[in-house]
Design a protein around this motif. Sequence first.
Motif, short mmCIF file in Angstrom:
data_model
loop_
_atom_site.label_atom_id
_atom_site.label_comp_id
_atom_site.label_asym_id
_atom_site.label_seq_id
_atom_site.Cartn_x
_atom_site.Cartn_y
_atom_site.Cartn_z
N VAL A 4 54.59 81.43 5.61
CA VAL A 4 54.94 80.95 6.94
C VAL A 4 56.08 79.94 6.84
O VAL A 4 56.04 79.01 6.02
N SER A 22 63.66 80.35 20.29
CA SER A 22 64.14 81.73 20.28
C SER A 22 64.11 82.35 18.89
O SER A 22 64.10 83.57 18.74
N GLU A 23 64.07 81.51 17.85
CA GLU A 23 64.09 82.00 16.47
C GLU A 23 62.69 82.12 15.88
O GLU A 23 62.53 82.64 14.77
N ALA A 24 61.68 81.65 16.59
CA ALA A 24 60.32 81.61 16.04
C ALA A 24 59.43 82.68 16.66
O ALA A 24 59.70 83.19 17.75
N ASP A 25 58.36 83.03 15.93
CA ASP A 25 57.36 83.96 16.46
C ASP A 25 56.40 83.24 17.40
O ASP A 25 55.80 83.86 18.28
N LEU A 26 56.25 81.95 17.20
CA LEU A 26 55.36 81.14 18.03
C LEU A 26 56.01 79.79 18.25
O LEU A 26 56.50 79.16 17.31
N ASN A 99 60.43 82.11 24.47
CA ASN A 99 59.41 82.63 23.55
C ASN A 99 58.16 83.01 24.35
O ASN A 99 57.64 82.19 25.10
N ARG A 101 55.20 83.56 23.20
CA ARG A 101 54.00 82.93 22.63
C ARG A 101 54.25 81.42 22.57
O ARG A 101 54.99 80.94 21.72
#
Length: 231
Positions: A4, A22-26, A99, A101
């Motif tokens: 992670v 905008s660059e993260a999954d969460l 995002n 999430r």
Amino acid sequence: MPSVEFLVSDTDSVAEAMKVASEADLAICIVGYDHADEGEYVVPALQQDPVLCKLFPPAVTPKELEMLALLQGKPAGADKSMETALEDEALITAVVGKNPRRVVSIVAAGAVIMEPWESKISAILMSWYGGSEGGHSLADILLGNVDVSGRLPFYIPRDEAHLPFFDRETTSIRYDRWFGQHLLDKLGVDAAFPFGSGLSYTKFAVSEILVESIRGEGPLSKPSLEDYILV
């Protein structure tokens, strides 16, 4: 979790927060109050009391001078609203658009009104003041290492108008019974989050509860609480 990658933006910049989100999954927004927002309140008249002022230790370092100015200036929490600060709300709104999430962790000692943005968030954590281990605790909860077992010890209203009248300067006030859930019932409104609110990573169900008397079955007997058992 070695696989992670954490992208940290320790700034109030909305543009930077949008970029990281905008660059993260969460996306996790940590917002709330600090000692200047809801510290111990001191009546302004006492702050100007010469006897009280003499009790302050000498201030020498920049940090000590800053703290002394805070103590002798506007009382902590004097203008505090129970809503999230405008800059926090702007941060949350910006992340929502970048995002799908999104989690909001609220740092505070009491209820925070979240009505303007609550419905747009995937999860909300009431993190209180976690101290030096607060970050580890937040990570353990978000990663599922421990269950989210906390429950609200009070209700959180949808509007400040749903709270009892409060005057910081008063020396005496009478509320009668009109506070808490009694006040909500009188106003005919629901709490945003009722007393005892809280979710978990699992589901619970209770069914087929049977209450049986195991003693005191005589016509003149008066069973006590210990005379009953849940099966």
